[in-house]
Write an enzyme that holds these catalytic residues in place. Sequence first.
Site, PDB file in Angstrom:
ATOM      1  N   ASN A 219      76.870   8.911  -1.477  1.00 17.15           N
ATOM      2  CA  ASN A 219      77.306   7.526  -1.716  1.00 17.15           C
ATOM      3  C   ASN A 219      77.064   7.163  -3.179  1.00 17.15           C
ATOM      4  O   ASN A 219      76.569   7.971  -3.953  1.00 17.15           O
ATOM      5  CB  ASN A 219      76.580   6.566  -0.764  1.00 17.15           C
ATOM      6  CG  ASN A 219      75.086   6.688  -0.917  1.00 17.15           C
ATOM      7  OD1 ASN A 219      74.535   6.402  -1.966  1.00 17.15           O
ATOM      8  ND2 ASN A 219      74.422   7.158   0.131  1.00 17.15           N
ATOM      9  N   PRO A 314      68.063  10.888  10.816  1.00 15.73           N
ATOM     10  CA  PRO A 314      66.972  10.025  11.303  1.00 15.73           C
ATOM     11  C   PRO A 314      66.864   8.797  10.405  1.00 15.73           C
ATOM     12  O   PRO A 314      67.169   8.874   9.210  1.00 15.73           O
ATOM     13  CB  PRO A 314      65.730  10.913  11.154  1.00 15.73           C
ATOM     14  CG  PRO A 314      66.100  11.936  10.148  1.00 15.73           C
ATOM     15  CD  PRO A 314      67.585  12.151  10.260  1.00 15.73           C
ATOM     16  N   ASP A 315      66.462   7.668  10.965  1.00 15.28           N
ATOM     17  CA  ASP A 315      66.253   6.468  10.160  1.00 15.28           C
ATOM     18  C   ASP A 315      64.816   6.514   9.644  1.00 15.28           C
ATOM     19  O   ASP A 315      63.859   6.295  10.393  1.00 15.28           O
ATOM     20  CB  ASP A 315      66.501   5.214  11.008  1.00 15.28           C
ATOM     21  CG  ASP A 315      66.562   3.981  10.125  1.00 15.28           C
ATOM     22  OD1 ASP A 315      65.657   3.806   9.280  1.00 15.28           O
ATOM     23  OD2 ASP A 315      67.523   3.206  10.264  1.00 15.28           O
ATOM     24  N   ILE A 316      64.672   6.836   8.371  1.00 14.58           N
ATOM     25  CA  ILE A 316      63.335   7.064   7.795  1.00 14.58           C
ATOM     26  C   ILE A 316      62.489   5.793   7.897  1.00 14.58           C
ATOM     27  O   ILE A 316      61.339   5.811   8.342  1.00 14.58           O
ATOM     28  CB  ILE A 316      63.468   7.526   6.319  1.00 14.58           C
ATOM     29  CG1 ILE A 316      64.330   8.798   6.264  1.00 14.58           C
ATOM     30  CG2 ILE A 316      62.100   7.748   5.696  1.00 14.58           C
ATOM     31  CD1 ILE A 316      64.810   9.181   4.874  1.00 14.58           C
ATOM     32  N   PHE A 332      65.823  -2.441   2.452  1.00 17.07           N
ATOM     33  CA  PHE A 332      66.947  -3.012   1.692  1.00 17.07           C
ATOM     34  C   PHE A 332      68.177  -3.028   2.595  1.00 17.07           C
ATOM     35  O   PHE A 332      68.356  -2.119   3.408  1.00 17.07           O
ATOM     36  CB  PHE A 332      67.239  -2.161   0.446  1.00 17.07           C
ATOM     37  CG  PHE A 332      66.513  -2.662  -0.763  1.00 17.07           C
ATOM     38  CD1 PHE A 332      65.145  -2.551  -0.854  1.00 17.07           C
ATOM     39  CD2 PHE A 332      67.216  -3.277  -1.797  1.00 17.07           C
ATOM     40  CE1 PHE A 332      64.464  -3.034  -1.959  1.00 17.07           C
ATOM     41  CE2 PHE A 332      66.554  -3.760  -2.907  1.00 17.07           C
ATOM     42  CZ  PHE A 332      65.178  -3.646  -2.997  1.00 17.07           C
ATOM     43  N   LYS A 346      68.481  -6.157  10.659  1.00 18.67           N
ATOM     44  CA  LYS A 346      67.713  -4.947  10.300  1.00 18.67           C
ATOM     45  C   LYS A 346      66.224  -5.226  10.234  1.00 18.67           C
ATOM     46  O   LYS A 346      65.410  -4.383  10.605  1.00 18.67           O
ATOM     47  CB  LYS A 346      68.186  -4.404   8.939  1.00 18.67           C
ATOM     48  CG  LYS A 346      69.409  -3.548   9.088  1.00 18.67           C
ATOM     49  CD  LYS A 346      69.995  -3.144   7.780  1.00 18.67           C
ATOM     50  CE  LYS A 346      71.461  -2.846   8.006  1.00 18.67           C
ATOM     51  NZ  LYS A 346      72.194  -2.651   6.780  1.00 18.67           N
ATOM     52  N   LYS A 350      64.443  -2.766  12.794  1.00 14.42           N
ATOM     53  CA  LYS A 350      63.593  -1.712  12.210  1.00 14.42           C
ATOM     54  C   LYS A 350      62.132  -2.157  12.183  1.00 14.42           C
ATOM     55  O   LYS A 350      61.285  -1.449  11.650  1.00 14.42           O
ATOM     56  CB  LYS A 350      64.073  -1.368  10.794  1.00 14.42           C
ATOM     57  CG  LYS A 350      65.506  -0.829  10.770  1.00 14.42           C
ATOM     58  CD  LYS A 350      65.901  -0.273   9.426  1.00 14.42           C
ATOM     59  CE  LYS A 350      67.394  -0.011   9.388  1.00 14.42           C
ATOM     60  NZ  LYS A 350      67.756   1.202   8.681  1.00 14.42           N
TER      61      LYS A 350
END
Length: 422
Positions: A219, A314-316, A332, A346, A350
Amino acid sequence: MSLFQDKKIILGVCGGVAAYKSVELLRLLIKAGAQVQVVMTPSAEQFVAPMTFQALSGNPVRSDLFDKAAEAGMGHIELARWADLILIAPVTANTIAKISRGIADNLLTTVCLASAAPLILAPAMNQQMWRSEANQDNIQRFKSRTSIHLIGPAMGEQACGDNGPGRMEEPEPIMRFCEQLLQQLQEQQSLSEQLKGKKLLITAGPTIEDIDPVRYISNRSSGKMGYAIAQAAYEAGAEVSLISGPVVLDAPEGVDCYKIRSALQMHKRVFEQLDNVDIFIATAAVADYRPVATKAQKIKKTQDSMTIELVKNPDILADVSAHNKKLFTVGFAAETTELEKYAQDKLDSKNLDMIAANRVGRDSNGQSMGFNSDTNELILFSKQQSGEITRTVLPKTTKQQLARELIKEIVVQYKNSHKNKD
Ligand code: C5P
């Protein structure tokens, strides 16, 4: 109490007609409670008699680097260490050039080189001298020096009859400028006391997910925001580790930087570095998906269409906050639409303490926003102990300045949270 109270200030005076204004400046500094030592360049003495400054400051005036009697009292190095702030008003093109290049050929320039104190310069010179390429080149050099601050010059009529930029700022605006800087220094000091011994772990940049040896998914993240945050946190007194995807930036000084390539590598590195971390800030633009398998050889264009099967990374950040519930976590949210809604979702999903929302894409002038730009604007949502969510806007500015503001805000929220171990 005045911010100037008992502050130790060196007032440098260079040889220019504006030196008469330094007398008033000295009077204001003394009135505000500062202790002032005046250091004149030899040519300044042609404009104002040292005795005037001596009478007002209550201290002997120094100009000679080789004055045995004065050096036997407070030597030039002691003088340089004594100062909380050095203010040179007026500063001439000549002294600007010397300071810019590190020349130390008189007491004032030597003290500047030998001191770690912030330096405020109030230039005064003929408009052509100010505009000259050589002088502008020297002024440009100050831009990268965080301890040097410029006030003025003002526009207007000059002693030589010219009109233009080059008049020394008036004593009152100079006093206000000094006051703002003293305020900032005080805030910095209190920030560094609060961050002393605190360990921050920051992720930054994009991740790269290889398709084959020559192609990848990634990205537009430049890493600038994350690197600026790492630098600001280090400058504010924290111990900082940065885990970064591939970017073209140099690691900030004083920061432990670990380079990774893919989301899986970033995940692994983060968990290896997590011990004793107090605050985790995830600025990385982690690729959401990666190819199920990376081909060992370059894929050939034999077919009219092709499908690459992707699997979720994976979502760190979510994994970190689930793994260690005592860690203060900041995420962020870079969004093109419904910024505030997605950011708050989020924060919740999260299980974060704070989220910084920033709009990405292009603004109405076609300028890049968020990713790859040098400026940014953030909306912060913070979860309070009561469960209430507060909203704070950090207005558009350079990513460096924004990073400093963000660190201040993180420290405030961290201190108020139940996760603060102090
Ligand atoms: O879900 P989304 O990618 O929009 O969330 C953004 C936040 O989560 C950022 O703080 C980013 O660094 C973090 N993140 C992460 N690991 C991922 C995806 C996002 O740490 N796989």
